[in-house]
Design an enzyme around this catalytic site. Structure first.
Site, PDB file in Angstrom:
ATOM      1  N   SER A  66      30.615   3.138  74.746  1.00 10.44           N
ATOM      2  CA  SER A  66      30.297   3.442  76.166  1.00 10.44           C
ATOM      3  C   SER A  66      31.458   4.072  76.985  1.00 10.44           C
ATOM      4  CB  SER A  66      29.808   2.024  76.876  1.00 10.44           C
ATOM      5  OG  SER A  66      30.947   0.986  76.729  1.00 10.44           O
ATOM      6  N   ASN A  78      24.911  15.441  68.098  1.00  8.10           N
ATOM      7  CA  ASN A  78      23.607  15.059  67.494  1.00  8.10           C
ATOM      8  C   ASN A  78      23.138  13.513  68.279  1.00  8.10           C
ATOM      9  OD1 ASN A  78      25.438  13.135  66.101  1.00  8.10           O
ATOM     10  ND2 ASN A  78      24.390  13.382  64.126  1.00  8.10           N
ATOM     11  N   ASP A  84      21.975   7.820  55.490  1.00  9.26           N
ATOM     12  CA  ASP A  84      21.115   6.869  54.541  1.00  9.26           C
ATOM     13  C   ASP A  84      21.935   6.444  53.400  1.00  9.26           C
ATOM     14  OD1 ASP A  84      20.879   8.524  52.488  1.00  9.26           O
ATOM     15  OD2 ASP A  84      19.091   9.638  53.791  1.00  9.26           O
ATOM     16  N   TYR A  87      24.036   8.612  50.665  1.00 13.96           N
ATOM     17  CA  TYR A  87      25.395   9.230  51.013  1.00 13.96           C
ATOM     18  C   TYR A  87      26.314   8.085  50.737  1.00 13.96           C
ATOM     19  CZ  TYR A  87      23.473  13.018  53.293  1.00 13.96           C
ATOM     20  OH  TYR A  87      22.778  13.975  53.891  1.00 13.96           O
TER      21      TYR A  87
END
Length: 146
Positions: A66, A78, A84, A87
């Site tokens: 934050s 992004n 996932d 990797y």
């Protein structure tokens, strides 16, 4: 609750080891593994200095902390990274893609993002209907208006 064991490889001895703080949050802070100087408008993939082998059926979700924008003037390009379990190699180093909105410096071990591990979404089927049969709330983005 059963604890999951996650294999982790550190690519830097200058960053603090990951730590799950029970009772505080289930998000875990990630740190810059390199010193970075960015001018306003520049893009960089910042190394987070780790690789992990997640259990089958799980993924890591990476988001800014934050305070990241306030402290460093960067946004994650992004907006939410999903890594996932495929990797899982030694060189599959976690990185944070950032865009600088002001000139900034980030130093090794600065906490710039956080992650959590979650199960993959279950398989779902969409059922088309004429009406959902529920009360309307005013549409997405309407909350908080006077």
């Amino acid at each position: 609750m059963e604890q999951e064991k996650i294999k982790i490889k550190y690519h830097s001895d200058k960053i603090s080891k990951l730590e799950y703080i029970d009772g505080k949050s289930d998000w875990i802070d990630l740190r810059a593994a390199e010193d970075v100087t960015l001018k306003k408008g520049e893009f960089k993939l910042i190394s987070l200095g780790i690789s992990m082998e997640l259990p089958a059926g799980y993924e890591a979700v990476i988001v800014p902390r934050s305070s990241t924008y306030k402290n460093f003037g960067i946004i994650q390009t992004n907006h939410m990274g999903v890594i996932d379990e495929s990797y899982c190699g030694d060189d599959d180093v976690y990185k944070m893609p950032v865009l600088a909105l002001r000139d900034t410096e980030i130093h090794v071990n600065d906490r710039i993002c956080q992650f959590r591990i979650q199960r993959h979404q279950p398989k779902i089927v969409f059922e088309e209907v004429e009406s959902l049969g529920n009360k309307n709330r005013g549409g997405i983005g309407s909350t908080g208006r006077n």
